[in-house]
Design a protein around this motif. Structure first.
Motif, PDB file in Angstrom:
ATOM      1  N   LEU A 174      36.568  29.535  37.976  1.00 53.76           N
ATOM      2  CA  LEU A 174      37.103  30.758  37.375  1.00 53.76           C
ATOM      3  C   LEU A 174      36.727  31.969  38.227  1.00 53.76           C
ATOM      4  N   ALA A 175      35.493  31.975  38.710  1.00 56.50           N
ATOM      5  CA  ALA A 175      35.057  33.089  39.567  1.00 56.50           C
ATOM      6  C   ALA A 175      35.913  33.137  40.830  1.00 56.50           C
ATOM      7  N   GLY A 176      36.215  31.976  41.386  1.00 56.47           N
ATOM      8  CA  GLY A 176      37.050  31.928  42.588  1.00 56.47           C
ATOM      9  C   GLY A 176      38.455  32.441  42.317  1.00 56.47           C
ATOM     10  N   TYR A 177      38.949  32.094  41.162  1.00 54.19           N
ATOM     11  CA  TYR A 177      40.277  32.561  40.740  1.00 54.19           C
ATOM     12  C   TYR A 177      40.288  34.093  40.651  1.00 54.19           C
ATOM     13  N   HIS A 178      39.274  34.641  39.992  1.00 51.79           N
ATOM     14  CA  HIS A 178      39.186  36.101  39.875  1.00 51.79           C
ATOM     15  C   HIS A 178      39.103  36.763  41.243  1.00 51.79           C
ATOM     16  N   ARG A 179      38.359  36.159  42.122  1.00 53.70           N
ATOM     17  CA  ARG A 179      38.222  36.736  43.459  1.00 53.70           C
ATOM     18  C   ARG A 179      39.589  36.798  44.160  1.00 53.70           C
ATOM     19  N   ALA A 180      40.358  35.733  44.027  1.00 49.53           N
ATOM     20  CA  ALA A 180      41.681  35.723  44.661  1.00 49.53           C
ATOM     21  C   ALA A 180      42.554  36.848  44.113  1.00 49.53           C
ATOM     22  N   LEU A 181      42.499  37.048  42.810  1.00 52.33           N
ATOM     23  CA  LEU A 181      43.292  38.129  42.212  1.00 52.33           C
ATOM     24  C   LEU A 181      42.839  39.485  42.751  1.00 52.33           C
ATOM     25  N   ALA A 182      41.515  39.655  42.800  1.00 55.46           N
ATOM     26  CA  ALA A 182      40.968  40.931  43.266  1.00 55.46           C
ATOM     27  C   ALA A 182      41.355  41.184  44.713  1.00 55.46           C
ATOM     28  N   GLU A 183      41.296  40.156  45.527  1.00 64.37           N
ATOM     29  CA  GLU A 183      41.641  40.326  46.945  1.00 64.37           C
ATOM     30  C   GLU A 183      43.124  40.645  47.116  1.00 64.37           C
ATOM     31  N   ALA A 184      43.953  40.038  46.277  1.00 64.45           N
ATOM     32  CA  ALA A 184      45.385  40.316  46.354  1.00 64.45           C
ATOM     33  C   ALA A 184      45.644  41.776  45.998  1.00 64.45           C
ATOM     34  N   ASP A 185      44.919  42.278  45.004  1.00 67.67           N
ATOM     35  CA  ASP A 185      45.049  43.678  44.620  1.00 67.67           C
ATOM     36  C   ASP A 185      44.687  44.579  45.789  1.00 67.67           C
ATOM     37  N   GLY A 206      44.556  43.942  48.897  1.00 70.66           N
ATOM     38  CA  GLY A 206      45.490  43.822  50.003  1.00 70.66           C
ATOM     39  C   GLY A 206      46.841  44.437  49.670  1.00 70.66           C
ATOM     40  N   GLY A 207      46.981  44.892  48.441  1.00 68.63           N
ATOM     41  CA  GLY A 207      48.260  45.467  48.039  1.00 68.63           C
ATOM     42  C   GLY A 207      49.386  44.459  48.141  1.00 68.63           C
ATOM     43  N   ALA A 208      49.033  43.222  47.918  1.00 65.11           N
ATOM     44  CA  ALA A 208      50.012  42.155  48.116  1.00 65.11           C
ATOM     45  C   ALA A 208      51.241  42.346  47.246  1.00 65.11           C
ATOM     46  N   THR A 209      51.040  42.910  46.083  1.00 68.09           N
ATOM     47  CA  THR A 209      52.169  43.011  45.179  1.00 68.09           C
ATOM     48  C   THR A 209      52.689  44.436  45.057  1.00 68.09           C
ATOM     49  N   GLY A 210      51.812  45.378  45.309  1.00 67.52           N
ATOM     50  CA  GLY A 210      52.253  46.762  45.335  1.00 67.52           C
ATOM     51  C   GLY A 210      52.615  47.365  43.994  1.00 67.52           C
ATOM     52  N   THR A 211      52.363  46.656  42.931  1.00 69.30           N
ATOM     53  CA  THR A 211      52.742  47.221  41.633  1.00 69.30           C
ATOM     54  C   THR A 211      51.570  47.235  40.665  1.00 69.30           C
ATOM     55  N   GLY A 212      50.436  47.652  41.153  1.00 70.98           N
ATOM     56  CA  GLY A 212      49.282  47.758  40.280  1.00 70.98           C
ATOM     57  C   GLY A 212      48.476  46.487  40.208  1.00 70.98           C
ATOM     58  N   PRO A 213      47.318  46.530  39.532  1.00 72.79           N
ATOM     59  CA  PRO A 213      46.399  45.406  39.484  1.00 72.79           C
ATOM     60  C   PRO A 213      47.017  44.186  38.808  1.00 72.79           C
ATOM     61  N   ILE A 214      46.594  43.008  39.294  1.00 71.68           N
ATOM     62  CA  ILE A 214      47.054  41.760  38.698  1.00 71.68           C
ATOM     63  C   ILE A 214      46.144  41.409  37.535  1.00 71.68           C
ATOM     64  N   GLU A 215      46.717  41.128  36.390  1.00 72.92           N
ATOM     65  CA  GLU A 215      45.923  40.796  35.206  1.00 72.92           C
ATOM     66  C   GLU A 215      45.603  39.311  35.172  1.00 72.92           C
TER      67      GLU A 215
END
Lengths: 340, 340
Positions: B204-215, B217-226
């Motif tokens: 779960l911690a690894g999953y959260h880290r991936a989301l945080a890193e994507a944020d 990196g601006g990977a999605t450009g539309t705000g934080p990933i929930e």
DNA sequence: CTGAAAGCGCTTACAG
DNA sequence: CTGAAAGCGCTTACAG
């Protein structure tokens, strides 16, 4: 970290100021012990960090080690790990520990393991016999320790009857083959591993019986059905290669995969070729219901086989007499779609 | 069938007309024995059917039993059976036998097994720690016998460091999640088992880290990933139900299945619904490459974990010193198609 | 209810 | 190279 000499029962007796025998009774759960002595012993055990030594306790002849040995082909194979777990469960229920070892289908290693386990003074042995025994290992082993065979019977060299637990390999193979014949297949191929294996010989016999019965029943009406037999499915890759050959030849219109490596190989060959043939496997496997079409199989009740074997062994250890019996457990034909 | 009292070394000595010590040397493979005595001993052993008693031989302190204990959750689970087989293989290479036992994730039973194995005087223990230890079992065990932990570290109650072999759970989870993010997913759900499990917390911690890193990196450009987190995948059925919910809600566009029961449940839910979502699982499983699309997974090198644990333990038994070390083994991201 | 002695099958120093 | 004695940690009759 570990002290030079672990504390013994004698140390506990000295520390508690009681006799050795009283400590022995305490440790073995005797109830009739003076309350005060009991407390002193408990405190001494705690203070010294004493641990009962079961190995020492069990050297006296007639006293059991409460350990059962299990010899299988390969613990990493799901068939055998489920079997082992089932044997373990029965052992646990009866206060036994399990020592399991993989023979890797090697007769020499098998013999070594039997000897080692006997030397270790296990109370009994559940054994999958070696593929090709060159010695009468079972006959000489049974003299020293109760034994139950599982999955395969004794070899031709043995001069003794042993309790045995088998699956109905032939019956399952007949039903699997018949299912494809009933669905209209005419040239059903048998795809198995080495015929040195008892289970393979039985499954092949069952396959032949299904063909013969279809002939008798006039199911096809166009003369006898010719068997097509391959014993080359030693691995998934080998099986895939054989099935690729079947597809290319055009002479096969259904496959009875006599073990699950064969079934998985067939699936791979179908995927590669982009077309499939009716298929029924022997032994269920995790992927079987998950693919499309789901793979039909003959399923053994492996857990039950382990349980029956273990309970028979524990009965023998407990002194139950009677002539050796062979249990042949029913198998289940699981029709999921791939048979047509 | 079995004689009342098995022959002992003394019986052999008497029958061969030699001293007890000489038989002992013969049995233990000493080379310097008079040829003639040697032959008489061999003949006596044969005639009497004598078997060496290793249990009796090993009661002397300092003399090892050449048996290693293994405590896992469930031997029928392929993850643990592969681990057990790997430990067994190393044991075999070094002349050790393996005693394995399943704790069923029950702390009480785990404790019982540790005590029993210590009482049986195994030379060492490879242990998968219990999910929720309510006692400092490791601290008290390590005093009596060398021990190596595998799959999970000690619990918070322990006051001692132990050699430990882990997989890079967090790193694998991060890479799995990132792979789906990279493929365009935005609402990736975490589907795991109870967070009481160390491995689940790490994943779960690894999953959260991936989301945080994507944020970042601006990977999605539309705000934080929930994050979307479910810890309800205790069984395949539970997992399928949760994923069915994901599909119905329309709020999830990819699934990270944190164990293989979760992945299989997801596959079933996809099949039932007739549509699928990108999916990556943790832990490889037999069916993963056989379905379409093949399921991408984070694969642990379970056999290597077992080998490292066993070799570390055997080193400890042989007297190797040094501070406890934690091995964190790399995992492999196996991209097969289902990640998009 | 409790303890001192003998013994389980084997190995370990110690003499020869 | 070989053997008689002592001892491993424990349990089993046997007395008290």
């Amino acid at each position: 970290m570990r002290s030079s000499r672990p504390p013994t029962m004698n140390d506990v007796a000295a520390a508690a100021g009681v006799g050795l025998k009283t400590v022995s009774r305490y440790v073995n759960g005797a109830t009739n012990i003076n309350q005060e002595l009991s407390e002193r012993i408990g405190a001494a055990i705690e203070a010294l960090g004493y641990r009962h030594n079961l190995a020492a306790a069990s050297i006296r002849p007639g006293r059991s080690s409460k350990v059962v040995g299990l010899i299988i082909s390969d613990l990493a194979n799901p068939y055998y790990s489920v079997l082992a777990r089932s044997v373990e469960r029965v052992c646990t229920e009866h206060g036994y520990l399990l020592m399991s070892a993989s023979s890797e289908e090697d007769a020499g290693r098998h013999r070594l393991l039997v000897d080692r386990l006997v030397a270790q003074r296990v109370d009994g042995l559940v054994v999958v016999p070696p593929r090709q025994a060159t010695t009468s290992w079972a006959t000489s082993t049974i003299v020293h320790v109760p034994m139950v065979l599982v999955d395969r019977p004794t070899g031709p060299l043995e001069s003794v009857e042993v309790h045995t637990v088998l699956a109905d390999n032939a019956g399952g193979a007949t039903r699997a083959t018949a299912a494809m014949l009933a669905a209209g297949a005419r040239r059903v191929a048998f795809l198995g591993d080495s015929l040195e294996l008892y289970t393979m010989r039985e499954r092949l016999a069952g396959y032949h019986r299904a063909l013969a019965e279809a002939d008798l029943g006039g199911a096809t009406g166009t003369g006898p059905i010719e068997p097509i037999v391959s014993d080359g499915a030693h691995s998934v890759e080998d099986a895939a290669a054989v099935v690729a050959g079947f597809l290319a030849s055009g002479e096969v219109d259904a496959v009875f995969a006599a073990n699950n490596r064969a079934a998985i190989g067939a699936m791979q060959a179908f995927a590669t070729a982009g077309r499939r043939l009716p298929l029924v496997g022997f032994d269920d496997f995790e992927a079987a219901p998950l693919v499309s079409p789901a793979v039909s199989v003959v399923a053994q009740n492996v857990a039950l086989m382990g349980r029956v074997a273990a309970e028979t062994l524990l009965g023998l250890i407990a002194g139950e007499a009677g002539p050796p019996v062979t249990h042949t457990l029913d198998v289940r034909l699981e029709l999921r779609g791939s048979e047509r």
